[in-house]
Write an enzyme that holds these catalytic residues in place. Structure first.
Site, PDB file in Angstrom:
ATOM      1  N   ARG A 239       0.866  -1.180   0.000  1.00  0.00           N
ATOM      2  CA  ARG A 239       0.000   0.000   0.000  1.00  0.00           C
ATOM      3  C   ARG A 239       0.902   1.230   0.000  1.00  0.00           C
ATOM      4  O   ARG A 239       1.933   1.249   0.681  1.00  0.00           O
ATOM      5  CB  ARG A 239      -0.897   0.036   1.235  1.00  0.00           C
ATOM      6  CG  ARG A 239      -2.100  -0.902   1.180  1.00  0.00           C
ATOM      7  CD  ARG A 239      -3.131  -0.470   0.118  1.00  0.00           C
ATOM      8  NE  ARG A 239      -4.321  -1.294   0.136  1.00  0.00           N
ATOM      9  CZ  ARG A 239      -4.518  -2.370  -0.632  1.00  0.00           C
ATOM     10  NH1 ARG A 239      -3.588  -2.770  -1.480  1.00  0.00           N
ATOM     11  NH2 ARG A 239      -5.646  -3.030  -0.570  1.00  0.00           N
ATOM     12  N   GLU A 268      -3.467   7.663  -4.204  1.00  0.00           N
ATOM     13  CA  GLU A 268      -3.902   7.203  -5.535  1.00  0.00           C
ATOM     14  C   GLU A 268      -5.206   7.887  -5.931  1.00  0.00           C
ATOM     15  O   GLU A 268      -6.063   8.092  -5.073  1.00  0.00           O
ATOM     16  CB  GLU A 268      -4.100   5.687  -5.506  1.00  0.00           C
ATOM     17  CG  GLU A 268      -2.798   4.974  -5.239  1.00  0.00           C
ATOM     18  CD  GLU A 268      -2.945   3.477  -5.044  1.00  0.00           C
ATOM     19  OE1 GLU A 268      -4.026   2.936  -5.340  1.00  0.00           O
ATOM     20  OE2 GLU A 268      -1.983   2.858  -4.601  1.00  0.00           O
ATOM     21  N   HIS A 286      -1.495   0.435  -9.598  1.00  0.00           N
ATOM     22  CA  HIS A 286      -2.134  -0.490  -8.650  1.00  0.00           C
ATOM     23  C   HIS A 286      -2.775  -1.683  -9.385  1.00  0.00           C
ATOM     24  O   HIS A 286      -3.986  -1.889  -9.315  1.00  0.00           O
ATOM     25  CB  HIS A 286      -3.179   0.240  -7.793  1.00  0.00           C
ATOM     26  CG  HIS A 286      -3.477  -0.459  -6.495  1.00  0.00           C
ATOM     27  ND1 HIS A 286      -3.791   0.204  -5.339  1.00  0.00           N
ATOM     28  CD2 HIS A 286      -3.523  -1.783  -6.191  1.00  0.00           C
ATOM     29  CE1 HIS A 286      -4.020  -0.678  -4.363  1.00  0.00           C
ATOM     30  NE2 HIS A 286      -3.871  -1.896  -4.859  1.00  0.00           N
TER      31      HIS A 286
HETATM   32  C1  GLV Z   1      -5.319  -4.949  -3.896  1.00  0.00           C
HETATM   33  O1  GLV Z   1      -4.550  -4.083  -3.656  1.00  0.00           O
HETATM   34  C2  GLV Z   1      -5.924  -5.771  -2.897  1.00  0.00           C
HETATM   35  O2  GLV Z   1      -5.772  -5.481  -1.698  1.00  0.00           O
HETATM   36  O3  GLV Z   1      -6.591  -6.745  -3.264  1.00  0.00           O
END
Ligand code: GLV
Length: 324
Positions: A239, A268, A286
């Site tokens: 993250r 983001e 992402h």
């Molecule tokens: C993506 O980042 C997830 O947490 O599935």
């Protein structure tokens, strides 16, 4: 009796929605924008289940107004977008989509490692823009991957899958985690548990696989970056806020570390402008779990979790059983 209602806050792979229709009234927000919090609260009124995404900020002030909602089924393994204690306090179940994305995410983390070490993106831009005029001994030279040292922060499912890939490249694997692996897993992965400092000092590649929690916010900041080798590359598929992005930009600018491969960002979809000026970064929007098969299955799992609760059953991927 009216059918229970389910709100799906944003576009998903739609096939699993058909699983819901015989049992529920579905309010499907078939849009890429999602819902602002006020509208989400409004549309969730009277719903038993909300199928949410990581772009939905379900903080306490929103959760406290989710009247009648029994489950929030997040289409992601991470759930830092949801205030789980607030949900528990209201008796709202929270579910996620674990396991299905473990290998897919590890694949992408390794792709970022390879792209960063061997300058794949720069090489593509170089050829694509017509700059390639001759072969040179040191043209776009990068770093070896094989036989180097990989440091893994967070040796959970994804961290382990990532470390397993490193074995194929004969890499030395160090890891740091509050929990030690079972000795047989440690030896299967040929991984050695070390302190945070040792991992930062010794690793050629440092890869982040910790969840975002208050304790992991800015887990990598100026002090940690200062411990890394000047040749080291930082990889983040966890993250964004796990890394202090401003400190990372400084370290990259001043070549205190060699590069970074980033799939996640602090705010983001905004990206720190400093990152956009650098060539020693590989940036992705992402997408670490974004294979067609995995994203389809994530959609389906979230729907299955929602449906289970609608039908009075325990959802398969329950995060807060204390809310039952
Ligand atoms: C993506 O980042 C997830 O947490 O599935």
């Amino acid at each position: 009796m009216p059918k229970p209602k389910v709100l799906i806050t944003k576009r998903i792979y739609p096939e699993p929605i058909e699983l819901l229709r015989p049992h529920c009234e579905v309010d499907y927000v078939n849009s890429d924008d999602g819902l602002p919090p006020e509208e989400l609260v409004e549309r969730a009124r009277g719903c038993t289940a909300v199928v949410s995404q990581l772009t939905d900020r379900l903080r306490a002030d929103v959760i406290e107004r989710l009247d009648g909602v029994r489950v929030i089924a997040n289409v992601a393994v991470g759930y830092d977008n949801i205030d789980v204690p607030a949900a528990t306090a209201r008796g709202i179940l929270v579910t996620n989509t674990p396991d299905v994305l473990t290998e897919t995410t590890a694949d992408f983390a390794f792709a970022l490692l390879m792209a960063s070490a061997r300058r794949v993106v720069e090489a593509h831009a170089f050829v694509h823009s017509g700059q390639w005029s001759r072969w040179l001994i040191d043209l776009l030279v990068g770093q070896d991957i094989h036989h180097r040292t990989l440091g893994v922060f967070g040796m959970g499912r994804i961290g382990q899958a990532f470390a397993r890939r490193a074995r194929g490249f004969a890499m030395k694997v160090l890891y740091a985690d509050s929990v030690a692996l079972a000795p047989e897993v440690e030896s299967e992965l040929a991984a050695r548990r070390v302190s945070k400092e040792e991992l930062l000092r010794e690793s050629d590649f440092v890869s982040l696989h910790v969840p975002l929690m208050p304790e992991t916010k800015h887990f990598i900041g100026a002090a940690e970056l200062a411990l890394m080798k000047p040749t080291a590359i930082l990889l983040n598929t966890a993250r964004g806020p796990v890394v202090d992005e401003a400190a990372l930009v400084e370290a990259l600018r001043e070549k205190r570390i060699a590069g970074a491969g980033l799939d996640v960002f602090e705010e983001e979809p905004k990206v720190h402008p400093g990152l956009l000026e650098l060539t020693n970064v590989t940036l992705a929007p992402h997408i670490a779990s974004a294979s067609v098969a995995t994203r389809r299955r994530m959609s389906e799992m979230a729907v299955e979790n929602a449906l289970a609760v609608v039908q009075g059953q325990r959802p398969p991927n329950l995060l807060n059983p204390e809310a039952l």
